[in-house]
Design a protein around this motif. Sequence first.
Motif, PDB file in Angstrom:
ATOM      1  N   ARG A   1      35.900  38.422  32.607  1.00  0.00           N
ATOM      2  CA  ARG A   1      35.011  37.489  33.323  1.00  0.00           C
ATOM      3  C   ARG A   1      33.722  38.182  33.730  1.00  0.00           C
ATOM      4  O   ARG A   1      32.652  37.592  33.669  1.00  0.00           O
ATOM      5  CB  ARG A   1      35.712  36.927  34.557  1.00  0.00           C
ATOM      6  N   ARG A   2      33.804  39.438  34.147  1.00  0.00           N
ATOM      7  CA  ARG A   2      32.603  40.174  34.552  1.00  0.00           C
ATOM      8  C   ARG A   2      31.697  40.455  33.366  1.00  0.00           C
ATOM      9  O   ARG A   2      30.483  40.486  33.505  1.00  0.00           O
ATOM     10  CB  ARG A   2      32.985  41.489  35.231  1.00  0.00           C
TER      11      ARG A   2
ATOM     12  N   ILE B   1      39.893  30.454  36.422  1.00  0.00           N
ATOM     13  CA  ILE B   1      39.637  30.237  34.994  1.00  0.00           C
ATOM     14  C   ILE B   1      40.221  28.885  34.616  1.00  0.00           C
ATOM     15  O   ILE B   1      41.432  28.696  34.651  1.00  0.00           O
ATOM     16  CB  ILE B   1      40.268  31.360  34.139  1.00  0.00           C
TER      17      ILE B   1
ATOM     18  N   LEU C   1      41.733  40.106  32.681  1.00  0.00           N
ATOM     19  CA  LEU C   1      40.959  38.857  32.732  1.00  0.00           C
ATOM     20  C   LEU C   1      39.763  38.978  33.676  1.00  0.00           C
ATOM     21  O   LEU C   1      38.683  38.447  33.391  1.00  0.00           O
ATOM     22  CB  LEU C   1      41.864  37.701  33.133  1.00  0.00           C
ATOM     23  N   GLY C   2      39.939  39.676  34.774  1.00  0.00           N
ATOM     24  CA  GLY C   2      38.823  39.892  35.693  1.00  0.00           C
ATOM     25  C   GLY C   2      37.694  40.670  35.041  1.00  0.00           C
ATOM     26  O   GLY C   2      36.517  40.351  35.213  1.00  0.00           O
TER      27      GLY C   2
ATOM     28  N   LEU D   1      48.213  32.315  37.048  1.00  0.00           N
ATOM     29  CA  LEU D   1      47.289  33.437  36.898  1.00  0.00           C
ATOM     30  C   LEU D   1      45.862  32.933  36.716  1.00  0.00           C
ATOM     31  O   LEU D   1      44.946  33.396  37.396  1.00  0.00           O
ATOM     32  CB  LEU D   1      47.704  34.299  35.703  1.00  0.00           C
ATOM     33  N   MET D   2      45.670  31.973  35.823  1.00  0.00           N
ATOM     34  CA  MET D   2      44.322  31.438  35.566  1.00  0.00           C
ATOM     35  C   MET D   2      43.762  30.787  36.833  1.00  0.00           C
ATOM     36  O   MET D   2      42.594  30.983  37.174  1.00  0.00           O
ATOM     37  CB  MET D   2      44.345  30.427  34.416  1.00  0.00           C
TER      38      MET D   2
ATOM     39  N   SER E   1      44.482  31.505  39.922  1.00  0.00           N
ATOM     40  CA  SER E   1      44.158  32.529  40.918  1.00  0.00           C
ATOM     41  C   SER E   1      42.833  33.216  40.613  1.00  0.00           C
ATOM     42  O   SER E   1      42.172  33.728  41.514  1.00  0.00           O
ATOM     43  CB  SER E   1      45.283  33.576  41.008  1.00  0.00           C
ATOM     44  N   LEU E   2      42.433  33.201  39.346  1.00  0.00           N
ATOM     45  CA  LEU E   2      41.178  33.834  38.935  1.00  0.00           C
ATOM     46  C   LEU E   2      40.044  32.827  38.737  1.00  0.00           C
ATOM     47  O   LEU E   2      38.933  33.210  38.376  1.00  0.00           O
ATOM     48  CB  LEU E   2      41.395  34.619  37.636  1.00  0.00           C
TER      49      LEU E   2
ATOM     50  N   SER F   1      45.744  40.336  35.471  1.00  0.00           N
ATOM     51  CA  SER F   1      44.607  39.935  36.320  1.00  0.00           C
ATOM     52  C   SER F   1      43.425  40.871  36.128  1.00  0.00           C
ATOM     53  O   SER F   1      42.275  40.428  36.079  1.00  0.00           O
ATOM     54  CB  SER F   1      45.011  39.946  37.798  1.00  0.00           C
TER      55      SER F   1
END
Length: 197
Positions: free
Chosen positions: A101-102, A127, A97-98, A121-122, A124-125, A94
């Motif tokens: 994304r930033r 994505i 990937l976070g 996971l995707m 929850s984020l 996480s």
Amino acid sequence: MISPNPSGGAVLRPLDVLRTDDVNSVITLFGHYLSEEFERTKEWPDGTPVGATLFTTVMEVEGDVIGFASVDVALNAVELVYVAPAYRRRGIASAVLGEWRRQCPRALCAKAPVSPTGRRLMDSLGIPEAPRSAEDLTEIERAHTEAYAYVAAQCGHKRGHPGRPCKRCCQKHLERASVSAVMMYVNAVRAGKLALT
């Protein structure tokens, strides 16, 4: 650059193809991924940790590489994320990937197909999954067919389905495939035939 210690006690950094330990760790972890996915789906796994358009990050805990993640920078799509079982559920994937994304100028998506765990996971984020093109699907099917045919020709056990090799021979081939996939890329970069992403 990815934050040095965003979550789960892992240090995140770009894969260094000149470091033998990095290369060997990614080969081993990719082999585990292939084996786990084959066991889960009974199908040839998709995805690769390295490639001409992939940016790959390794995750370290106390100096040991415990995972990797790759994103296709041309498509802004997550190619593959793998964390060793002993380090899962600590927020490491996480965090990677976070951070991506930033830092990404465009919205990040995940290349299909995504495993059930990866899908959670995707989701929850936030994505989304990007569907594969017809050309990609055709290429994936061709590669799977060739792999099965190659392994079936080598398999002397001939158990189960006549067109498919046995599980043991498939697992052996996946181990060799993990080495081959990573080393083709590493050797091309080291020889100067491919630029780092």
